[in-house]
Design an enzyme around this catalytic site. Structure first.
Site, PDB file in Angstrom:
ATOM      1  N   ASP A  57       9.033   2.744  -0.806  1.00 53.02           N
ATOM      2  CA  ASP A  57       8.151   3.523   0.044  1.00 53.02           C
ATOM      3  C   ASP A  57       8.476   3.109   1.315  1.00 53.02           C
ATOM      4  O   ASP A  57       8.063   2.213   2.574  1.00 53.02           O
ATOM      5  CB  ASP A  57       6.534   3.488   0.011  1.00 53.02           C
ATOM      6  CG  ASP A  57       5.946   3.571   0.653  1.00 53.02           C
ATOM      7  OD1 ASP A  57       6.502   4.070   1.578  1.00 53.02           O
ATOM      8  OD2 ASP A  57       4.271   3.698   0.587  1.00 53.02           O
ATOM      9  N   LYS A  90       4.982   8.984   8.592  1.00 52.68           N
ATOM     10  CA  LYS A  90       4.456   8.026   9.658  1.00 52.68           C
ATOM     11  C   LYS A  90       5.227   8.741  10.924  1.00 52.68           C
ATOM     12  O   LYS A  90       5.177  10.151  11.327  1.00 52.68           O
ATOM     13  CB  LYS A  90       4.805   6.473   9.857  1.00 52.68           C
ATOM     14  CG  LYS A  90       3.058   6.631   8.457  1.00 52.68           C
ATOM     15  CD  LYS A  90       2.650   5.280   9.342  1.00 52.68           C
ATOM     16  CE  LYS A  90       0.908   5.006   8.447  1.00 52.68           C
ATOM     17  NZ  LYS A  90       1.379   4.547   7.352  1.00 52.68           N
ATOM     18  N   TYR A 124       0.735  -1.090   0.111  1.00 52.16           N
ATOM     19  CA  TYR A 124      -0.100   0.032   0.143  1.00 52.16           C
ATOM     20  C   TYR A 124       0.878   1.160   0.094  1.00 52.16           C
ATOM     21  O   TYR A 124       1.781   1.556   0.458  1.00 52.16           O
ATOM     22  CB  TYR A 124      -0.858  -0.422   1.079  1.00 52.16           C
ATOM     23  CG  TYR A 124      -1.500   1.435   1.250  1.00 52.16           C
ATOM     24  CD1 TYR A 124      -2.719   1.301   0.608  1.00 52.16           C
ATOM     25  CD2 TYR A 124      -1.639   1.999   2.042  1.00 52.16           C
ATOM     26  CE1 TYR A 124      -3.735   2.553   0.695  1.00 52.16           C
ATOM     27  CE2 TYR A 124      -2.029   3.296   2.450  1.00 52.16           C
ATOM     28  CZ  TYR A 124      -3.019   3.314   1.445  1.00 52.16           C
ATOM     29  OH  TYR A 124      -4.334   5.093   1.806  1.00 52.16           O
TER      30      TYR A 124
HETATM   31  C1  PLP Z   1       0.561   4.485   5.686  1.00 53.62           C
HETATM   32  C2  PLP Z   1       1.085   4.362   4.596  1.00 53.62           C
HETATM   33  C3  PLP Z   1       1.054   5.297   3.153  1.00 53.62           C
HETATM   34  C4  PLP Z   1       0.817   6.434   3.210  1.00 53.62           C
HETATM   35  O1  PLP Z   1       0.402   7.335   4.454  1.00 53.62           O
HETATM   36  P1  PLP Z   1      -0.735   8.687   4.577  1.00 53.62           P
HETATM   37  O2  PLP Z   1      -0.572   9.247   5.551  1.00 53.62           O
HETATM   38  O3  PLP Z   1      -1.570   7.543   4.997  1.00 53.62           O
HETATM   39  O4  PLP Z   1      -1.360   9.343   3.295  1.00 53.62           O
HETATM   40  C5  PLP Z   1       1.943   5.209   2.092  1.00 53.62           C
HETATM   41  N1  PLP Z   1       2.279   4.493   2.169  1.00 53.62           N
HETATM   42  C6  PLP Z   1       2.571   3.083   3.039  1.00 53.62           C
HETATM   43  C7  PLP Z   1       3.833   2.142   2.710  1.00 53.62           C
HETATM   44  C8  PLP Z   1       2.280   3.763   4.366  1.00 53.62           C
HETATM   45  O5  PLP Z   1       1.981   2.762   5.419  1.00 53.62           O
END
Ligand code: PLP
Length: 424
Positions: free
Chosen positions: A236, A264, A141
């Site tokens: 990511d 995060k 994701y």
């Molecule tokens: C949480 C998450 C996102 C999205 O971040 P948001 O601040 O919720 O838009 C993207 N990539 C990864 C791996 C994530 O865990």
């Protein structure tokens, strides 16, 4: 008022009663709790029920809730202004810190969420390579940007199909979806489409199909194939950044991606994302280069000071070793409880993040993750919640520990989990 009553009102005014879907507890059943406050390793709902929190706001809170020095920094900054709309001192400090800590980052652009970071990184990769296809992995994701909300078809290397209503097929078709951990699929996709692939985006340790550990060979192949074909590699690290180590997964594996996405932990609980990388790539971003990307609240001083304080605390205490040890105690304890009761399970753990899968086969990609008994997970979740243990309300997510979790929290949690599992 009680959780259920309040949630009824919530449902009248917000779709599903929530601001983000998984909070509605649909995957686990039962009515969601409504939170009033949190401190350290604990969180309280509006009925005054206390929970040991292993959700940790989905990852940002590596220092636990309301860490004193983070809160103090945010409060102090608030008296000096919430947003300036011009460059501030704290942005400069945090950009320097990120460049020092994350091996592949020379320059960084701040945004307000992980979604914005990945979306912008993809735009940048397409501009840099002048190509249109992107490669993502099934079960990873990367936020809710159209090109990334795409799922795989039934073949090994398939062009994406929209993962949700509202994403045009034409958009989804530009995303090639491959199985996680399949070096073979990566090589085949590059053989076939390599000249048109702008980038590969990957969670270097997957957290969003539950925790899935990458084969080192797989990560190496991503570096080699992207380099060979002139595509960019995007890590990511929105979850893994500052979670696996101060330099993230790329430091742990010793692999430098071309672009890194952060979020995060970077914001320490405030809205913040970032993408960064090599000088020559990042220079493509406006106003230095032709790739437009902007934000009214980007680099806002509250997020900046929360991020700076969080990273400073991590640098000062370097808690990664003890976090990992504590996590091992918890996962070993849970494993023992489930084994005693004869419940098939697999626990995938890295650093201070892990997932309990209810399956007797190894979980190495999305296909094997989906073999987990999600009915069982729902019962497990609700039994834990009844005992005062909060975990992510979905099978396909990671539990997190923070520096606010002490040995005592783990002991209490294991006792409660034991009781919960006995009641299943
Ligand atoms: C949480 C998450 C996102 C999205 O971040 P948001 O601040 O919720 O838009 C993207 N990539 C990864 C791996 C994530 O865990």
């Amino acid at each position: 008022m009680r959780n259920a009553e309040l949630f009824e009102i919530a449902r009248r005014y917000m779709p599903g009663g929530v601001s983000s879907p998984v909070r509605a507890f649909k995957a686990v059943g039962g009515s969601p709790i409504v939170i009033e406050r949190a401190k350290g390793s604990r969180i309280w709902d509006v009925e005054g029920n206390e929970y040991i929190d292993f959700l940790c706001s989905w990852g940002p809170l590596i220092l636990g809730h309301a860490h004193p020095s983070v809160v103090e920094a945010v409060c102090e900054q608030a008296t000096k202004g919430l947003s300036y709309g011009l460059t501030n001192l704290h942005e400069i400090t945090l950009s320097q810190k990120v460049a020092q800590l994350v091996p592949s980052i020379e320059k960084v652009r701040f945004v307000s969420s992980g979604t914005e970071a990945t979306m912008s990184a993809i735009r940048l990769a397409r501009a840099y390579t002048k190509r249109k296809y992107i490669v993502k992995f099934d079960g990873c994701y990367h936020g809710h940007y159209d090109s990334l909300l795409v799922s795989g078809g039934s073949g090994v290397a398939t062009f994406g199909i929209p993962g949700t209503e509202g994403v045009p097929e034409k958009m989804a078709e530009l995303t090639i979806v491959l199985p996680y951990n399949s070096t073979q699929a990566v090589k085949e996709a590059f053989e076939k489409y390599g000249q048109d692939i702008a980038c590969v985006i990957v969670e270097p340790v997957a957290g969003n199909m539950g925790v899935v550990i990458p084969d080192y060979e797989f990560l190496k192949a991503l570096s080699e194939e992207t380099r060979k074909y002139g595509a960019l590699l995007i890590y990511d690290e929105v979850i893994t950044g500052f979670r696996l180590s101060l330099g993230g997964a790329q430091e742990v594996f010793g692999i430098k991606p071309d672009i890194t996405c952060l979020g995060k932990i970077l914001g320490g609980g405030m809205p913040l994302g970032a993408y960064g990388g090599r000088q020559d790539i990042m220079s493509m971003i406006a106003p230095e280069g032709p790739v437009y990307q902007a934000g009214t609240l980007s680099g806002n001083p509250l997020s900046m000071v929360a991020g700076i304080k969080t990273l400073e605390e991590l640098e000062k205490s370097n808690p990664y070793h003890s976090l990992e040890n504590l996590t091992r105690k918890l996962t070993e304890g849970i494993g023992e409880i489930l084994r005693e009761k004869g419940i098939p399970h697999r626990i995938n753990a890295v650093a201070s993040m892990f997932t309990v899968f209810f399956t007797d086969g190894d979980v190495t990609d999305f296909q094997t993750a989906k073999k987990s008994d999600t009915q069982m997970f729902g019962r497990f979740f609700r039994a834990l919640l009844d005992q005062g243990i909060l975990i992510p309300p979905s099978q396909f997510e990671a539990w997190f520990l923070s520096t606010a979790h002490a040995q005592e929290d783990i002991d209490i949690a294991l006792e409660k989990i034991n009781k919960a599992v006995s009641s299943l």
